[in-house]
Design a protein around this motif. Sequence first.
Motif, short mmCIF file in Angstrom:
data_model
loop_
_atom_site.label_atom_id
_atom_site.label_comp_id
_atom_site.label_asym_id
_atom_site.label_seq_id
_atom_site.Cartn_x
_atom_site.Cartn_y
_atom_site.Cartn_z
N TYR A 163 0.82 -1.20 0.00
CA TYR A 163 0.00 0.00 0.00
C TYR A 163 0.86 1.26 0.00
N ARG B 201 -3.72 3.33 0.72
CA ARG B 201 -4.44 3.01 -0.52
C ARG B 201 -3.58 2.07 -1.36
N ARG B 202 -4.20 1.01 -1.85
CA ARG B 202 -3.44 0.02 -2.60
C ARG B 202 -3.08 0.52 -4.00
N SER B 203 -4.03 1.23 -4.62
CA SER B 203 -3.78 1.76 -5.96
C SER B 203 -4.69 2.96 -6.17
N SER C 283 -8.29 2.17 -5.99
CA SER C 283 -8.81 1.56 -4.76
C SER C 283 -9.33 2.60 -3.79
N ARG C 284 -10.10 2.18 -2.85
CA ARG C 284 -10.57 3.07 -1.80
C ARG C 284 -9.43 3.38 -0.85
N SER C 285 -9.57 4.46 -0.10
CA SER C 285 -8.59 4.82 0.90
C SER C 285 -9.10 4.44 2.28
#
Length: 117
Positions: free
Chosen positions: A31, A98-100, A103-105
């Motif tokens: 992340y 956040r993974r990307s 993606s969601r935070s």
Amino acid sequence: VQLVESGGGLVQSGGSLRLSCAASGFTFSSYAMSWYRQAPGKERELVAGIGSVGGSKNYADSVKGRFTISRDNAKNTVYLQMDSLKPEDTAVYYCSARRSVMSRSYWGQGTQVTVSS
């Protein structure tokens, strides 16, 4: 997912603080991590971000040269070293994961930083 910030407090102008954010419940090393802050009556703003392996860092113009973001993937912790603090740095500081970009935070509960003049 759990993010727990610590290290906030009251400091005089020109002083330093080191914020920590302990992460659990996810693969921390996968992340990107960020620090945001929100002052009373203002929108939350990005302070600094760091890539998953720590090689990529970015800072808000207002903190460049004064703040340093770092991470220790072995300890699942991200840090924000804040030097030469100014009264305008007063805010609640939040840790985010956040993974990307798609993606969601995830957010911590925040830690208060108050800089007196």
